[in-house]
Design an enzyme around this catalytic site. Structure first.
Site, PDB file in Angstrom:
ATOM      1  N   GLU A   1       0.824  -1.204   0.000  1.00 13.41           N
ATOM      2  CA  GLU A   1       0.000   0.000   0.000  1.00 13.41           C
ATOM      3  C   GLU A   1       0.862   1.259   0.000  1.00 13.41           C
ATOM      4  OE1 GLU A   1      -3.155   0.092  -0.386  1.00 13.41           O
ATOM      5  OE2 GLU A   1      -3.686  -2.017  -0.074  1.00 13.41           O
TER       6      GLU A   1
ATOM      7  N   ARG B   1     -17.478  -0.659   6.926  1.00  5.40           N
ATOM      8  CA  ARG B   1     -18.630  -1.247   6.241  1.00  5.40           C
ATOM      9  C   ARG B   1     -19.273  -2.334   7.081  1.00  5.40           C
ATOM     10  NH1 ARG B   1     -19.335  -5.628   3.158  1.00  5.40           N
ATOM     11  NH2 ARG B   1     -17.094  -6.095   3.121  1.00  5.40           N
TER      12      ARG B   1
ATOM     13  N   CYS C   1      -7.565  -2.315   8.239  1.00  8.62           N
ATOM     14  CA  CYS C   1      -6.253  -2.317   7.583  1.00  8.62           C
ATOM     15  C   CYS C   1      -5.723  -0.893   7.442  1.00  8.62           C
ATOM     16  CB  CYS C   1      -6.343  -3.009   6.223  1.00  8.62           C
ATOM     17  SG  CYS C   1      -6.645  -4.789   6.338  1.00  8.62           S
TER      18      CYS C   1
ATOM     19  N   HIS D   1      -1.403  -5.842   1.538  1.00 15.52           N
ATOM     20  CA  HIS D   1      -2.629  -6.627   1.460  1.00 15.52           C
ATOM     21  C   HIS D   1      -2.366  -7.934   0.703  1.00 15.52           C
ATOM     22  CE1 HIS D   1      -5.668  -3.365   2.557  1.00 15.52           C
ATOM     23  NE2 HIS D   1      -6.059  -4.444   3.203  1.00 15.52           N
TER      24      HIS D   1
END
Length: 213
Positions: A78, A88, A141, A165
């Site tokens: 990332e 979410r 994350c 990831h």
């Protein structure tokens, strides 16, 4: 050199988390660097706190957190973390923050100071799919990546840190047709290649890693 690598416990109804399953199999020494491995909870706040405490305890030179990104095709370092948690789904203790800043005194975003493009190239050279990601999402994350970089800026200025990831493990997609996955052993090997690139590259390489959209 000492490298702290973390992986999350299972979340979202999954029985395993490929991040931790792969991290715990990483060799204890890579390219001459000592590797310290730790599992962290998929919980707002507690996840960052555990990493912060370990950083203060062992004083690593590098901190890399690894997380599951179900649906991605490869292992993806990332580039950036943003100062917001917009969950979410609830975390493993039922918390579901919406549009909450992670640290009030933190910057809007922090960029990884790892050689992310060199990491991508090293993973590919080892024979595994990889690309640079420009979003770590807005869940735990990103929450942890941001926390690592926040503490680097505030307390540990000579430390390098970031996030990687990984896809689902093969066993997780048995009932998820047409969903990409990797074997745990392959994820571990890809992570080891990425760590080796970090150890060997103080600065990043110049390579195309952007996206049109």
């Amino acid at each position: 050199m000492k490298v702290l690598i973390t992986g999350f416990d299972p979340f979202g109804g999954e029985s395993i988390n490929p991040a931790w399953e792969a991290v715990k199999e990483i060799r204890d020494e890579i390219a001459g660097a000592e590797i310290v491995k730790m599992q962290i909870p998929t919980v707002v706040g507690k996840s960052i706190e555990k990493v912060h405490n370990k950083m203060a305890e062992i004083h690593p030179d590098v901190v890399i957190s690894v997380g599951q990104a179900g649906g991605r095709f490869g292992v993806t370092p990332e580039r950036v973390a943003i100062n917001v948690t917009d969950a979410r789904i609830p975390d493993n203790e039922g918390h579901q923050p919406i549009d909450e800043v992670i640290f009030e005194d933190g910057d809007t975003a922090y960029f990884s100071n790892l050689p992310v493009k060199a990491m991508v190239q090293a993973i590919k050279d080892a024979g595994y799919p990889s690309s640079l990601s420009n979003t770590a999402g807005t869940y735990i994350c990103n929450h942890v990546m941001y926390g690592i970089l926040y503490y680097i800026h505030k307390e540990f200025p000579n430390v390098r840190g970031g996030f990687i990831h990984v896809p689902y493990a093969a066993s997780q997609v048995v009932n998820k047709p047409n969903t990409p996955s990797m074997a745990i052993a392959d994820i571990t090997a890809a992570l080891e290649a990425a760590v080796s690139a970090v150890v060997k590259n103080e600065t990043d390489v110049k390579a195309v890693g952007g996206e049109i959209h």
